[in-house]
Design a protein around this motif. Structure first.
Motif, PDB file in Angstrom:
ATOM      1  N   ASP A  40       0.850  -1.187   0.000  1.00  0.00           N
ATOM      2  CA  ASP A  40       0.000   0.000   0.000  1.00  0.00           C
ATOM      3  C   ASP A  40       0.885   1.235   0.000  1.00  0.00           C
ATOM      4  N   SER A  41       0.603   2.183  -0.895  1.00  0.00           N
ATOM      5  CA  SER A  41       1.456   3.358  -1.025  1.00  0.00           C
ATOM      6  C   SER A  41       1.421   4.235   0.217  1.00  0.00           C
ATOM      7  N   THR A  42       0.411   4.039   1.083  1.00  0.00           N
ATOM      8  CA  THR A  42       0.307   4.870   2.285  1.00  0.00           C
ATOM      9  C   THR A  42       1.014   4.242   3.475  1.00  0.00           C
ATOM     10  N   ALA A  43       1.519   3.015   3.322  1.00  0.00           N
ATOM     11  CA  ALA A  43       2.181   2.348   4.434  1.00  0.00           C
ATOM     12  C   ALA A  43       3.529   2.983   4.694  1.00  0.00           C
ATOM     13  N   PRO A  44       3.988   3.023   5.952  1.00  0.00           N
ATOM     14  CA  PRO A  44       5.299   3.593   6.268  1.00  0.00           C
ATOM     15  C   PRO A  44       6.404   2.865   5.531  1.00  0.00           C
ATOM     16  N   ALA A  45       7.477   3.586   5.236  1.00  0.00           N
ATOM     17  CA  ALA A  45       8.611   2.983   4.555  1.00  0.00           C
ATOM     18  C   ALA A  45       9.141   1.814   5.362  1.00  0.00           C
ATOM     19  N   GLY A  46       9.452   0.730   4.667  1.00  0.00           N
ATOM     20  CA  GLY A  46       9.997  -0.451   5.320  1.00  0.00           C
ATOM     21  C   GLY A  46       8.961  -1.390   5.873  1.00  0.00           C
ATOM     22  N   THR A  47       7.670  -1.012   5.768  1.00  0.00           N
ATOM     23  CA  THR A  47       6.599  -1.883   6.256  1.00  0.00           C
ATOM     24  C   THR A  47       6.216  -2.869   5.173  1.00  0.00           C
ATOM     25  N   GLN A  48       6.204  -4.151   5.493  1.00  0.00           N
ATOM     26  CA  GLN A  48       5.822  -5.180   4.536  1.00  0.00           C
ATOM     27  C   GLN A  48       4.326  -5.425   4.624  1.00  0.00           C
ATOM     28  N   VAL A  49       3.654  -5.311   3.502  1.00  0.00           N
ATOM     29  CA  VAL A  49       2.211  -5.536   3.448  1.00  0.00           C
ATOM     30  C   VAL A  49       1.947  -6.837   2.710  1.00  0.00           C
ATOM     31  N   THR A  50       1.216  -7.728   3.341  1.00  0.00           N
ATOM     32  CA  THR A  50       0.893  -9.015   2.730  1.00  0.00           C
ATOM     33  C   THR A  50      -0.532  -8.997   2.226  1.00  0.00           C
ATOM     34  N   ALA A  51      -0.700  -9.293   0.942  1.00  0.00           N
ATOM     35  CA  ALA A  51      -2.036  -9.349   0.361  1.00  0.00           C
ATOM     36  C   ALA A  51      -2.457 -10.799   0.203  1.00  0.00           C
ATOM     37  N   SER A  52      -3.718 -11.066   0.457  1.00  0.00           N
ATOM     38  CA  SER A  52      -4.245 -12.414   0.306  1.00  0.00           C
ATOM     39  C   SER A  52      -4.755 -12.575  -1.124  1.00  0.00           C
ATOM     40  N   ILE A  53      -4.167 -13.512  -1.852  1.00  0.00           N
ATOM     41  CA  ILE A  53      -4.567 -13.748  -3.235  1.00  0.00           C
ATOM     42  C   ILE A  53      -5.517 -14.936  -3.270  1.00  0.00           C
ATOM     43  N   PRO A  54      -6.743 -14.746  -3.736  1.00  0.00           N
ATOM     44  CA  PRO A  54      -7.697 -15.864  -3.755  1.00  0.00           C
ATOM     45  C   PRO A  54      -7.278 -16.932  -4.744  1.00  0.00           C
ATOM     46  N   SER A  55      -7.670 -18.149  -4.459  1.00  0.00           N
ATOM     47  CA  SER A  55      -7.384 -19.255  -5.372  1.00  0.00           C
ATOM     48  C   SER A  55      -8.348 -19.208  -6.542  1.00  0.00           C
ATOM     49  N   ILE A  56      -8.035 -19.966  -7.603  1.00  0.00           N
ATOM     50  CA  ILE A  56      -8.952 -20.050  -8.745  1.00  0.00           C
ATOM     51  C   ILE A  56     -10.297 -20.625  -8.307  1.00  0.00           C
ATOM     52  N   GLY A  57     -10.261 -21.552  -7.344  1.00  0.00           N
ATOM     53  CA  GLY A  57     -11.516 -22.106  -6.834  1.00  0.00           C
ATOM     54  C   GLY A  57     -12.361 -21.054  -6.145  1.00  0.00           C
ATOM     55  N   ASP A  58     -11.713 -20.213  -5.322  1.00  0.00           N
ATOM     56  CA  ASP A  58     -12.442 -19.138  -4.649  1.00  0.00           C
ATOM     57  C   ASP A  58     -13.073 -18.196  -5.665  1.00  0.00           C
ATOM     58  N   LEU A  59     -12.296 -17.847  -6.703  1.00  0.00           N
ATOM     59  CA  LEU A  59     -12.791 -16.909  -7.703  1.00  0.00           C
ATOM     60  C   LEU A  59     -13.995 -17.471  -8.452  1.00  0.00           C
ATOM     61  N   LEU A  60     -13.918 -18.743  -8.860  1.00  0.00           N
ATOM     62  CA  LEU A  60     -15.014 -19.325  -9.622  1.00  0.00           C
ATOM     63  C   LEU A  60     -16.243 -19.568  -8.757  1.00  0.00           C
ATOM     64  N   ARG A  61     -16.049 -19.955  -7.508  1.00  0.00           N
ATOM     65  CA  ARG A  61     -17.207 -20.060  -6.600  1.00  0.00           C
ATOM     66  C   ARG A  61     -17.833 -18.681  -6.391  1.00  0.00           C
ATOM     67  N   GLY A  62     -16.995 -17.648  -6.377  1.00  0.00           N
ATOM     68  CA  GLY A  62     -17.516 -16.291  -6.263  1.00  0.00           C
ATOM     69  C   GLY A  62     -18.361 -15.899  -7.457  1.00  0.00           C
ATOM     70  N   VAL A  63     -17.960 -16.351  -8.654  1.00  0.00           N
ATOM     71  CA  VAL A  63     -18.758 -16.092  -9.849  1.00  0.00           C
ATOM     72  C   VAL A  63     -20.118 -16.768  -9.720  1.00  0.00           C
ATOM     73  N   GLU A  64     -20.124 -18.005  -9.215  1.00  0.00           N
ATOM     74  CA  GLU A  64     -21.395 -18.711  -8.984  1.00  0.00           C
ATOM     75  C   GLU A  64     -22.332 -17.872  -8.114  1.00  0.00           C
ATOM     76  N   VAL A  65     -21.789 -17.420  -6.983  1.00  0.00           N
ATOM     77  CA  VAL A  65     -22.619 -16.702  -6.017  1.00  0.00           C
ATOM     78  C   VAL A  65     -23.096 -15.377  -6.596  1.00  0.00           C
ATOM     79  N   ASP A  66     -22.211 -14.655  -7.288  1.00  0.00           N
ATOM     80  CA  ASP A  66     -22.621 -13.379  -7.882  1.00  0.00           C
ATOM     81  C   ASP A  66     -23.792 -13.581  -8.838  1.00  0.00           C
ATOM     82  N   TRP A  67     -23.706 -14.640  -9.647  1.00  0.00           N
ATOM     83  CA  TRP A  67     -24.797 -14.906 -10.592  1.00  0.00           C
ATOM     84  C   TRP A  67     -26.072 -15.285  -9.836  1.00  0.00           C
TER      85      TRP A  67
END
Length: 296
Positions: A29-56
């Motif tokens: 994140d560009s607003t995080a202090p210098a030297g701070t490590q930010v970890t992002a959670s990347i969804p799996s392909i299964g999570d993404l496709l199940r999400g498409v199911e639910v959205d529909w």
């Protein structure tokens, strides 16, 4: 057949490419202090496709019919757009029914022939011989895993199957919309009486079917695996081309890179009509009633 093979090839390509596509770097994140490590959670392909199911599903829970968006009230009847069809179209929206789109005619769901040669009635969840129903498709394709009565494991995009018909057999199906959070139970979207975010316990007695899109890739791979010295493929699930159990040979493995053949006209005789429940119209083909009748 060309359409089913093309659909299978698309699913294989989509799922096979899923992991590398999702393996993108996580930017800080560009607003995080210098030297701070930010970890992002990347969804799996299964999570993404199940999400498409639910959205529909969330956008169609109160439709009158698959091609009629006129809304019905919460709890209203949907005699021409029942539970199994609603779940099947949600799966198709995520590309999990090779060769079908969520906007295809009802008749295409009534006798859907999968890439491995078995024909399924995706408008049906009840156990009615000799039909192969939505549950059979989920098991045969390896897309679904029946984990039994475990609502605590429910994830958005999983399927719940109710066992409230005669003899404790299948009677209803819905799609998990939200997961349990420690305070609230999972909720379900369903049809035949229009429900959105309805409590999971209303569907008891039930089994949870965990949906794993990569399982479909495995099922397709096994379907197209040529048996040594036979030139035929091995069966993948409970039903072979002749409706038999086990790994019977089905058909020669298709060349997914070959030019598609011209679509052959559908000449198969229509299935015999399933007797409608009492006080319900007997509708064969489009708008056909599920033998279980309206459920929760």
């Amino acid at each position: 057949m060309a359409r089913r093979v093309a659909g299978a090839a698309l699913v294989v390509g989509l799922l096979g490419a899923g992991a590398p596509v999702l393996a993108a770097p996580a930017y800080a994140d560009s607003t995080a202090p210098a030297g701070t490590q930010v970890t992002a959670s990347i969804p799996s392909i299964g999570d993404l496709l199940r999400g498409v199911e639910v959205d529909w599903a969330e956008g169609h829970w109160n439709w009158t019919a698959w091609n009629d968006p006129t809304p019905v009230a919460f709890g209203g009847d949907q005699p021409n757009y029942q539970c199994a069809e609603y779940v099947a179209r949600s799966l198709a929206a995520a590309g999990l029914v090779p060769g079908l789109s969520p906007d295809d005619p009802q008749d295409d769901y009534f006798h859907y022939t999968a890439p491995w040669g078995t024909t399924y009635d995706l408008l049906l969840i009840s156990d009615v011989a000799p039909y192969h129903n939505l549950y059979d498709y989920l098991m045969d394709s390896h897309l679904g895993t029946d984990v039994g009565d475990h609502p605590e494991e429910a994830r958005p995009g999983d399927v719940v199957v109710t066992y409230a018909d005669l003899g404790g057999t299948k009677s209803h199906a819905g799609l998990v919309a939200t997961a349990p959070d420690g305070t609230n139970e999972a909720t379900v979207d369903a049809h035949n009486r229009a429900r959105q975010h309805y409590g999971y316990h209303f569907y008891a007695p039930s089994h949870l079917i965990r949906i794993e899109p990569l399982g479909l890739l495995d099922g397709l791979a096994q379907s197209f695996a040529v048996q040594p010295g036979t030139g035929a493929t091995a069966g993948t699930g409970t039903t072979g081309a002749a409706g038999t159990t086990g790994g019977t040979a089905r058909f020669a493995a298709p060349n997914l890179m070959a030019a598609p053949k011209a679509a052959a006209p559908k000449t198969a005789a229509p299935k015999a009509a399933v007797p409608a429940p009492a006080n319900e119209p007997n509708q064969s083909g489009a708008g056909r009633m599920d033998p279980a009748g309206p459920q929760v």
